[in-house]
Design an enzyme around this catalytic site. Structure first.
Site, PDB file in Angstrom:
ATOM      1  N   LYS A   1       0.831  -1.208   0.000  1.00 42.87           N
ATOM      2  CA  LYS A   1       0.000   0.000   0.000  1.00 42.87           C
ATOM      3  C   LYS A   1       0.869   1.263   0.000  1.00 42.87           C
ATOM      4  O   LYS A   1       0.543   2.240  -0.662  1.00 42.87           O
ATOM      5  CB  LYS A   1      -0.968   0.002   1.190  1.00 42.87           C
ATOM      6  CG  LYS A   1      -2.033  -1.090   1.069  1.00 42.87           C
ATOM      7  CD  LYS A   1      -3.287  -0.809   1.848  1.00 42.87           C
ATOM      8  CE  LYS A   1      -4.340  -1.834   1.473  1.00 42.87           C
ATOM      9  NZ  LYS A   1      -5.545  -1.818   2.253  1.00 42.87           N
TER      10      LYS A   1
ATOM     11  N   LYS B   1     -12.139  -5.080  -1.805  1.00 44.36           N
ATOM     12  CA  LYS B   1     -13.059  -3.943  -1.944  1.00 44.36           C
ATOM     13  C   LYS B   1     -12.360  -2.782  -2.619  1.00 44.36           C
ATOM     14  O   LYS B   1     -12.973  -2.010  -3.331  1.00 44.36           O
ATOM     15  CB  LYS B   1     -13.491  -3.476  -0.553  1.00 44.36           C
ATOM     16  CG  LYS B   1     -14.556  -4.324   0.064  1.00 44.36           C
ATOM     17  CD  LYS B   1     -15.118  -3.599   1.279  1.00 44.36           C
ATOM     18  CE  LYS B   1     -14.886  -4.414   2.519  1.00 44.36           C
ATOM     19  NZ  LYS B   1     -13.881  -3.892   3.422  1.00 44.36           N
TER      20      LYS B   1
ATOM     21  N   LYS C   1      -5.905 -11.264  -4.604  1.00 42.25           N
ATOM     22  CA  LYS C   1      -7.126 -11.600  -3.867  1.00 42.25           C
ATOM     23  C   LYS C   1      -8.238 -10.630  -4.279  1.00 42.25           C
ATOM     24  O   LYS C   1      -7.961  -9.513  -4.712  1.00 42.25           O
ATOM     25  CB  LYS C   1      -6.890 -11.564  -2.356  1.00 42.25           C
ATOM     26  CG  LYS C   1      -7.013 -10.204  -1.716  1.00 42.25           C
ATOM     27  CD  LYS C   1      -7.105 -10.325  -0.202  1.00 42.25           C
ATOM     28  CE  LYS C   1      -7.383  -8.981   0.441  1.00 42.25           C
ATOM     29  NZ  LYS C   1      -8.766  -8.530   0.350  1.00 42.25           N
TER      30      LYS C   1
HETATM   31  P1  ATP Z   1      -9.830  -3.575   1.480  1.00 45.77           P
HETATM   32  O1  ATP Z   1      -9.395  -3.787   0.051  1.00 45.77           O
HETATM   33  O2  ATP Z   1     -10.460  -2.220   1.725  1.00 45.77           O
HETATM   34  O3  ATP Z   1      -8.765  -3.946   2.477  1.00 45.77           O
HETATM   35  P2  ATP Z   1     -11.000  -6.161   1.804  1.00 45.77           P
HETATM   36  O4  ATP Z   1     -11.747  -6.720   0.659  1.00 45.77           O
HETATM   37  O5  ATP Z   1      -9.626  -6.690   2.036  1.00 45.77           O
HETATM   38  O6  ATP Z   1     -11.045  -4.581   1.690  1.00 45.77           O
HETATM   39  P3  ATP Z   1     -11.531  -6.077   4.651  1.00 45.77           P
HETATM   40  O7  ATP Z   1     -12.629  -5.260   5.225  1.00 45.77           O
HETATM   41  O8  ATP Z   1     -10.140  -5.568   4.753  1.00 45.77           O
HETATM   42  O9  ATP Z   1     -11.889  -6.374   3.106  1.00 45.77           O
HETATM   43  O10 ATP Z   1     -11.564  -7.534   5.287  1.00 45.77           O
HETATM   44  C1  ATP Z   1     -12.719  -8.043   5.933  1.00 45.77           C
HETATM   45  C2  ATP Z   1     -12.554  -9.536   6.146  1.00 45.77           C
HETATM   46  O11 ATP Z   1     -12.677 -10.209   4.881  1.00 45.77           O
HETATM   47  C3  ATP Z   1     -11.186  -9.937   6.694  1.00 45.77           C
HETATM   48  O12 ATP Z   1     -11.385 -11.014   7.610  1.00 45.77           O
HETATM   49  C4  ATP Z   1     -10.428 -10.427   5.501  1.00 45.77           C
HETATM   50  O13 ATP Z   1      -9.434 -11.375   5.852  1.00 45.77           O
HETATM   51  C5  ATP Z   1     -11.559 -11.068   4.680  1.00 45.77           C
HETATM   52  N1  ATP Z   1     -11.249 -11.052   3.249  1.00 45.77           N
HETATM   53  C6  ATP Z   1     -10.938  -9.964   2.510  1.00 45.77           C
HETATM   54  N2  ATP Z   1     -10.740 -10.314   1.244  1.00 45.77           N
HETATM   55  C7  ATP Z   1     -10.923 -11.655   1.167  1.00 45.77           C
HETATM   56  C8  ATP Z   1     -10.858 -12.618   0.111  1.00 45.77           C
HETATM   57  N3  ATP Z   1     -10.553 -12.251  -1.125  1.00 45.77           N
HETATM   58  N4  ATP Z   1     -11.120 -13.917   0.395  1.00 45.77           N
HETATM   59  C9  ATP Z   1     -11.433 -14.292   1.668  1.00 45.77           C
HETATM   60  N5  ATP Z   1     -11.505 -13.443   2.712  1.00 45.77           N
HETATM   61  C10 ATP Z   1     -11.263 -12.139   2.473  1.00 45.77           C
HETATM   62 MG    MG Z   2      -8.398  -5.782   3.579  1.00 47.94          MG
END
Ligand code: ATP
Ligand code: MG
Length: 373
Positions: A151, A238, A235
């Site tokens: 990041k 969001k 992965k």
């Molecule tokens: P950002 O990109 O803003 O970090 P994010 O998609 O990683 O968003 P988070 O809110 O950071 O989402 O994570 C929320 C939960 O979802 C955490 O427990 C994280 O480990 C899980 N998570 C995030 N992305 C994945 C994925 N691709 N597969 C499985 N679990 C996920």
């Molecule tokens: Mg995340």
């Protein structure tokens, strides 16, 4: 009432010694690592209000939390709004996303009677404990974490909050004495930071006012790291700038079908499950399995004779069927923002009581005078 009843049951189930610093006294005793695991089981998880939730968040964290709650676990689930400030954000969008996220959490089946649902910022102890832990963390260790490096590399000026992110995460967990953290695989390294901070705290102050938290990763069904639909080496996230890289819980059936149709696969038409060599197709199989409750073999068997293009339609239908009821429940909750706010307020009050309890022990161990009454 249910919460109180289960806390008592938990204490009976784990009647072993608690070993924490005596409040207001300096009679902390050193305990071994093994002993430190003897704490009442408590599961926590946080979701950032950085945008609409995708199926990775759902299968990797949220749906699993509902299953844990239904199995009788002591579950706390919070909207990690302080974490979302580490990246550039719009204040109104943050407010909207926080309420939307709360509606989705409830729509997914989290029951506020049985679980504690709240926003992180409503419990100031997270930030207070973060400071105490930040004084034990080193800049070198934090700057070495892959998520920080990734990041920070994209930014000209790196906010300090981005470096401190895993310390705040440790505080989120430790402030409730949580024993387990339900997360996707991307968070495993951050949990190691929390474990390290617990060790450092013990060495520095001779006591351990919280257990060493462990990751509660999903099984080997692929839900621990769902891949981006546009680039299976990454992965699903969001914050990915490409909206077609993820399926949102709020996507209509048509949008789900479109995104799955555009998902990157390869030039082999048959459907097989080989995450190493065919990550794009394996991602589709994983989504199919998670949505339909199938094993990889069953999903591949169901795809027998279909080309990947045809299989995509099957996967899209399975996902749409899994998500439709959740979407409908979220829709009706969106029409009741006062109810959602009430749930968050009540959850925060419960969370504050729990956090005050642990924080008082930590503050005493560190040598902070109790606040004047
Ligand atoms: P950002 O990109 O803003 O970090 P994010 O998609 O990683 O968003 P988070 O809110 O950071 O989402 O994570 C929320 C939960 O979802 C955490 O427990 C994280 O480990 C899980 N998570 C995030 N992305 C994945 C994925 N691709 N597969 C499985 N679990 C996920
Ligand atoms: Mg995340």
């Amino acid at each position: 009432m249910e919460f109180i009843r289960r806390s008592i049951v938990n204490l009976r189930r784990y009647p072993r010694r608690f070993h924490y610093c005596g409040l207001g006294h300096n009679y902390c005793t050193k305990k071994s690592e093994a002993e430190s695991e003897e704490w009442p089981r408590r599961v926590i998880t946080g979701l950032q209000p950085t945008g609409a939730l995708h199926v990775g968040n759902y299968f990797g964290a949220l749906r699993r939390c509902v299953q844990l709650q239904d199995a009788g676990e002591d579950l706390m689930i919070f909207i990690a709004d302080l974490h979302s400030l580490t990246t550039h954000h719009n204040p109104q969008a943050l407010r909207d996303n926080s309420l939307e996220l709360a509606a989705l959490v409830l729509a997914a089946g989290v029951d506020p009677e049985r679980s504690v649902v709240f926003t992180q910022s409503a419990v100031p102890r997270h930030a207070e404990l973060c400071w105490l832990l930040a004084c034990l963390a080193t800049q070198a260790r934090l700057a070495h974490l892959p998520q920080y490096k990734e990041k920070a590399a994209a930014l000209k000026e790196v906010p300090l909050g981005l470096l401190l992110y895993p310390v705040l995460q440790a505080a989120d967990v430790l402030v409730y004495g949580a024993t387990h953290v339900a997360v996707g695989a991307d968070q495993a390294q951050h949990l190691q930071v929390a474990a390290q901070l617990v060790r450092t705290f013990r060495h520095r102050y001779g006591c351990q006012p919280f257990p060493t938290p462990r990751a509660l990763l999903p099984g080997d069904d692929g839900s621990d790291r769902l891949r981006s639909l546009r680039d299976p080496s990454k992965k699903m996230s969001k914050s990915d700038p490409d909206p077609k890289s993820r399926i949102l819980l709020t996507d209509s059936d048509d949008v789900i079908a479109l995104k799955i149709r555009k998902a990157v696969t390869d030039f082999t038409p048959q459907v097989t499950y080989d995450p190493e060599r065919r990550p794009g197709v394996a991602s589709l199989v994983a989504l199919h399995c998670l949505a339909g409750g199938l094993s990889a073999e069953e999903a591949v068997e169901a795809a027998g004779g279909l080309t990947t293009a045809q299989y995509k339609r099957l996967v899209a239908r399975a996902l749409a069927a899994e998500l439709a009821p959740l979407r409908a429940r979220a829709e009706s909750l969106r029409a009741k923002p006062r109810l959602v706010r009430h749930v968050l307020r009540a959850g925060a009050a419960r969370a504050r009581r729990r956090a005050d309890h642990v924080y008082a022990r930590v503050a005493a161990a560190v040598g902070l005078l109790p606040p004047a009454r």
